[in-house]
Design an enzyme around this catalytic site. Structure first.
Site, PDB file in Angstrom:
ATOM      1  N   LYS A   1      11.968 -40.050 -20.077  1.00 44.28           N
ATOM      2  CA  LYS A   1      11.610 -39.720 -21.468  1.00 44.28           C
ATOM      3  C   LYS A   1      11.221 -40.978 -22.256  1.00 44.28           C
ATOM      4  O   LYS A   1      10.206 -40.996 -22.947  1.00 44.28           O
ATOM      5  CB  LYS A   1      12.778 -39.015 -22.181  1.00 44.28           C
ATOM      6  CG  LYS A   1      13.262 -37.758 -21.481  1.00 44.28           C
ATOM      7  CD  LYS A   1      14.405 -37.104 -22.223  1.00 44.28           C
ATOM      8  CE  LYS A   1      15.655 -37.948 -22.310  1.00 44.28           C
ATOM      9  NZ  LYS A   1      16.318 -38.235 -21.025  1.00 44.28           N
TER      10      LYS A   1
ATOM     11  N   ARG B   1      20.025 -32.770 -28.673  1.00 40.83           N
ATOM     12  CA  ARG B   1      20.747 -32.664 -27.408  1.00 40.83           C
ATOM     13  C   ARG B   1      21.744 -31.522 -27.423  1.00 40.83           C
ATOM     14  O   ARG B   1      22.408 -31.281 -26.415  1.00 40.83           O
ATOM     15  CB  ARG B   1      21.518 -33.956 -27.172  1.00 40.83           C
ATOM     16  CG  ARG B   1      20.835 -34.943 -26.274  1.00 40.83           C
ATOM     17  CD  ARG B   1      21.704 -36.165 -26.269  1.00 40.83           C
ATOM     18  NE  ARG B   1      21.663 -36.883 -25.053  1.00 40.83           N
ATOM     19  CZ  ARG B   1      20.899 -37.966 -24.875  1.00 40.83           C
ATOM     20  NH1 ARG B   1      20.117 -38.386 -25.820  1.00 40.83           N
ATOM     21  NH2 ARG B   1      20.953 -38.616 -23.749  1.00 40.83           N
TER      22      ARG B   1
ATOM     23  N   ARG C   1      17.843 -49.137 -13.209  1.00 38.97           N
ATOM     24  CA  ARG C   1      17.079 -49.454 -14.431  1.00 38.97           C
ATOM     25  C   ARG C   1      17.528 -50.799 -15.010  1.00 38.97           C
ATOM     26  O   ARG C   1      18.698 -51.170 -14.955  1.00 38.97           O
ATOM     27  CB  ARG C   1      17.315 -48.364 -15.483  1.00 38.97           C
ATOM     28  CG  ARG C   1      16.707 -48.714 -16.846  1.00 38.97           C
ATOM     29  CD  ARG C   1      16.686 -47.562 -17.798  1.00 38.97           C
ATOM     30  NE  ARG C   1      17.984 -46.935 -17.970  1.00 38.97           N
ATOM     31  CZ  ARG C   1      18.160 -45.787 -18.613  1.00 38.97           C
ATOM     32  NH1 ARG C   1      17.126 -45.150 -19.119  1.00 38.97           N
ATOM     33  NH2 ARG C   1      19.370 -45.269 -18.732  1.00 38.97           N
TER      34      ARG C   1
ATOM     35  N   ARG D   1      22.098 -51.421 -18.774  1.00 38.19           N
ATOM     36  CA  ARG D   1      22.791 -50.708 -19.853  1.00 38.19           C
ATOM     37  C   ARG D   1      24.232 -50.398 -19.456  1.00 38.19           C
ATOM     38  O   ARG D   1      24.505 -50.117 -18.291  1.00 38.19           O
ATOM     39  CB  ARG D   1      22.050 -49.392 -20.181  1.00 38.19           C
ATOM     40  CG  ARG D   1      20.931 -49.580 -21.169  1.00 38.19           C
ATOM     41  CD  ARG D   1      20.087 -48.367 -21.384  1.00 38.19           C
ATOM     42  NE  ARG D   1      20.783 -47.079 -21.445  1.00 38.19           N
ATOM     43  CZ  ARG D   1      20.171 -45.927 -21.737  1.00 38.19           C
ATOM     44  NH1 ARG D   1      18.876 -45.904 -21.994  1.00 38.19           N
ATOM     45  NH2 ARG D   1      20.848 -44.803 -21.769  1.00 38.19           N
TER      46      ARG D   1
ATOM     47  N   ARG E   1      26.849 -38.070 -17.511  1.00 36.18           N
ATOM     48  CA  ARG E   1      25.736 -37.711 -18.399  1.00 36.18           C
ATOM     49  C   ARG E   1      24.962 -36.501 -17.874  1.00 36.18           C
ATOM     50  O   ARG E   1      24.460 -35.693 -18.643  1.00 36.18           O
ATOM     51  CB  ARG E   1      24.819 -38.922 -18.594  1.00 36.18           C
ATOM     52  CG  ARG E   1      25.448 -39.937 -19.548  1.00 36.18           C
ATOM     53  CD  ARG E   1      24.987 -41.341 -19.295  1.00 36.18           C
ATOM     54  NE  ARG E   1      23.596 -41.565 -19.573  1.00 36.18           N
ATOM     55  CZ  ARG E   1      22.866 -42.534 -19.015  1.00 36.18           C
ATOM     56  NH1 ARG E   1      23.413 -43.347 -18.133  1.00 36.18           N
ATOM     57  NH2 ARG E   1      21.614 -42.685 -19.341  1.00 36.18           N
TER      58      ARG E   1
HETATM   59  P1  AP5 Z   1      13.689 -43.930 -18.671  1.00 42.44           P
HETATM   60  O1  AP5 Z   1      12.325 -43.743 -19.229  1.00 42.44           O
HETATM   61  O2  AP5 Z   1      14.536 -45.011 -19.250  1.00 42.44           O
HETATM   62  O3  AP5 Z   1      14.464 -42.508 -18.681  1.00 42.44           O
HETATM   63  P2  AP5 Z   1      15.101 -41.681 -19.879  1.00 42.44           P
HETATM   64  O4  AP5 Z   1      14.839 -40.253 -19.590  1.00 42.44           O
HETATM   65  O5  AP5 Z   1      14.637 -42.221 -21.202  1.00 42.44           O
HETATM   66  O6  AP5 Z   1      16.617 -42.003 -19.621  1.00 42.44           O
HETATM   67  P3  AP5 Z   1      17.828 -42.368 -20.615  1.00 42.44           P
HETATM   68  O7  AP5 Z   1      18.989 -42.707 -19.732  1.00 42.44           O
HETATM   69  O8  AP5 Z   1      17.417 -43.392 -21.625  1.00 42.44           O
HETATM   70  O9  AP5 Z   1      18.084 -41.047 -21.275  1.00 42.44           O
HETATM   71  P4  AP5 Z   1      19.379 -40.646 -21.900  1.00 42.44           P
HETATM   72  O10 AP5 Z   1      18.943 -39.394 -22.529  1.00 42.44           O
HETATM   73  O11 AP5 Z   1      20.569 -40.548 -21.076  1.00 42.44           O
HETATM   74  O12 AP5 Z   1      19.773 -41.914 -22.805  1.00 42.44           O
HETATM   75  P5  AP5 Z   1      19.667 -42.200 -24.336  1.00 42.44           P
HETATM   76  O13 AP5 Z   1      19.292 -43.602 -24.489  1.00 42.44           O
HETATM   77  O14 AP5 Z   1      18.842 -41.150 -25.008  1.00 42.44           O
HETATM   78  O15 AP5 Z   1      13.547 -44.151 -17.093  1.00 42.44           O
HETATM   79  C1  AP5 Z   1      14.671 -44.350 -16.277  1.00 42.44           C
HETATM   80  C2  AP5 Z   1      14.332 -45.326 -15.139  1.00 42.44           C
HETATM   81  O16 AP5 Z   1      13.334 -44.724 -14.313  1.00 42.44           O
HETATM   82  C3  AP5 Z   1      13.725 -46.664 -15.597  1.00 42.44           C
HETATM   83  O17 AP5 Z   1      14.172 -47.681 -14.742  1.00 42.44           O
HETATM   84  C4  AP5 Z   1      12.204 -46.458 -15.467  1.00 42.44           C
HETATM   85  O18 AP5 Z   1      11.523 -47.675 -15.235  1.00 42.44           O
HETATM   86  C5  AP5 Z   1      12.148 -45.535 -14.260  1.00 42.44           C
HETATM   87  N1  AP5 Z   1      11.018 -44.599 -14.294  1.00 42.44           N
HETATM   88  C6  AP5 Z   1      10.576 -43.858 -15.358  1.00 42.44           C
HETATM   89  N2  AP5 Z   1       9.537 -43.075 -14.987  1.00 42.44           N
HETATM   90  C7  AP5 Z   1       9.323 -43.331 -13.667  1.00 42.44           C
HETATM   91  C8  AP5 Z   1       8.386 -42.816 -12.704  1.00 42.44           C
HETATM   92  N3  AP5 Z   1       7.476 -41.878 -13.032  1.00 42.44           N
HETATM   93  N4  AP5 Z   1       8.460 -43.284 -11.442  1.00 42.44           N
HETATM   94  C9  AP5 Z   1       9.378 -44.224 -11.086  1.00 42.44           C
HETATM   95  N5  AP5 Z   1      10.284 -44.756 -11.956  1.00 42.44           N
HETATM   96  C10 AP5 Z   1      10.250 -44.309 -13.221  1.00 42.44           C
HETATM   97  O19 AP5 Z   1      21.161 -41.954 -24.804  1.00 42.44           O
HETATM   98  C11 AP5 Z   1      22.208 -42.821 -24.411  1.00 42.44           C
HETATM   99  C12 AP5 Z   1      23.521 -42.315 -24.999  1.00 42.44           C
HETATM  100  O20 AP5 Z   1      23.461 -42.316 -26.446  1.00 42.44           O
HETATM  101  C13 AP5 Z   1      23.889 -40.868 -24.638  1.00 42.44           C
HETATM  102  O21 AP5 Z   1      24.535 -40.757 -23.389  1.00 42.44           O
HETATM  103  C14 AP5 Z   1      24.828 -40.501 -25.816  1.00 42.44           C
HETATM  104  O22 AP5 Z   1      26.084 -41.097 -25.668  1.00 42.44           O
HETATM  105  C15 AP5 Z   1      24.135 -41.181 -26.996  1.00 42.44           C
HETATM  106  N6  AP5 Z   1      23.138 -40.293 -27.627  1.00 42.44           N
HETATM  107  C16 AP5 Z   1      21.777 -40.504 -27.694  1.00 42.44           C
HETATM  108  N7  AP5 Z   1      21.184 -39.495 -28.348  1.00 42.44           N
HETATM  109  C17 AP5 Z   1      22.182 -38.623 -28.695  1.00 42.44           C
HETATM  110  C18 AP5 Z   1      22.188 -37.370 -29.355  1.00 42.44           C
HETATM  111  N8  AP5 Z   1      21.043 -36.799 -29.794  1.00 42.44           N
HETATM  112  N9  AP5 Z   1      23.372 -36.759 -29.536  1.00 42.44           N
HETATM  113  C19 AP5 Z   1      24.539 -37.320 -29.120  1.00 42.44           C
HETATM  114  N10 AP5 Z   1      24.605 -38.496 -28.460  1.00 42.44           N
HETATM  115  C20 AP5 Z   1      23.423 -39.139 -28.253  1.00 42.44           C
END
Ligand code: AP5
Length: 210
Positions: free
Chosen positions: A13, A86, A125, A156, A167
């Protein structure tokens, strides 16, 4: 057009939201990034959030919605929402907020990826400490520094196997119901996240008619 990107943690994402921002001028709003910024500020709230994200749990709906609306700063159009909503309550809050401004969510895109691949991507990552650029140690052009700004690459705190598994459980319990919520109204466009970054970007551009 306002777009929500949904998908397992690690589905891509953030990577794709940055493409939508860089190539098509969307405003990228990642609640994960906003929360990590609060943690980095070492505020009292940040200290509390640090523990929550480290173990892979969700921050409360009230806190995350407040952080989101504060950072939207009045913006209501051309936003790509990454990691928000979420939960059903967050989705309702977002709908209400946009409705008050005469706006709405126009498209919801689900990036699909099998669990094993998700776990592999999360634990490999790396992110830039300075600019937040996202990398993966398995990509062919991986360097041990940020090629965009020269910053240090870090892992991270929630990219451990234990936290990643938690997660995924949280996604199934709290976030998956959003697929029915949006599916029964505006519809959910499904994308195969297992292709290359460029191929996934093209598929998203195609379904969004960009
Ligand atoms: P990446 O693009 O980083 O994936 P992502 O889907 O963004 O993953 P996240 O872990 O950031 O999502 P998340 O929803 O858990 O975390 P968030 O930061 O929102 O790609 C991942 C890896 O794959 C990278 O190494 C990339 O290079 C690689 N990649 C990407 N595309 C590829 C491809 N096509 N081919 C090969 N490799 C590829 O949230 C973190 C924490 O914050 C949550 O756990 C929670 O505690 C809190 N939080 C955030 N938002 C909320 C909310 N709305 N409500 C409550 N808590 C929240």
């Amino acid at each position: 057009m306002n777009v929500i990107l949904l998908g397992f943690p690690g589905a891509g994402k953030g990577t794709q939201a940055k493409v939508l921002e860089g190539k098509y001028g969307f405003v990228h709003i990642s609640t994960g990034d906003l929360i990590r910024k609060e943690v980095a500020s070492k505020s009292e709230l940040g200290e509390r959030l640090s523990e929550i994200i480290k173990n892979g749990s969700l921050v409360s709906d009230e806190i995350v919605t407040e952080i989101l609306i504060k950072n939207l700063n009045g913006k209501t159009q051309n936003i790509v929402f990454d990691g928000f909503p979420r939960t059903l309550r967050q989705a309702e809050s977002l709908d209400n907020y946009l409705r008050e401004q005469g706006k709405k969510i126009d498209e919801v895109v689900l990036i699909e990826l099998p669990e094993e691949e998700v776990l592999k991507r999360l634990t490999s990552r790396r992110v830039c400490k300075l600019c937040g650029a996202i990398y993966n140690i398995y990509s062919e052009d991986f360097k041990d520094f940020c090629v965009k700004c020269g910053g240090q690459l870090i892992t991270r705190s929630d990219d451990t196997l234990q936290s990643a598994k938690r997660r995924l459980d949280v996604f199934r319990e709290e976030t998956k119901p959003l697929l029915s919520y949006y599916g029964s109204t505006i519809g959910v466009k499904k994308i195969d996240g297992g292709k290359t970054i460029e191929e996934v970007s093209s598929s998203i551009a195609e379904v969004l008619k960009l």
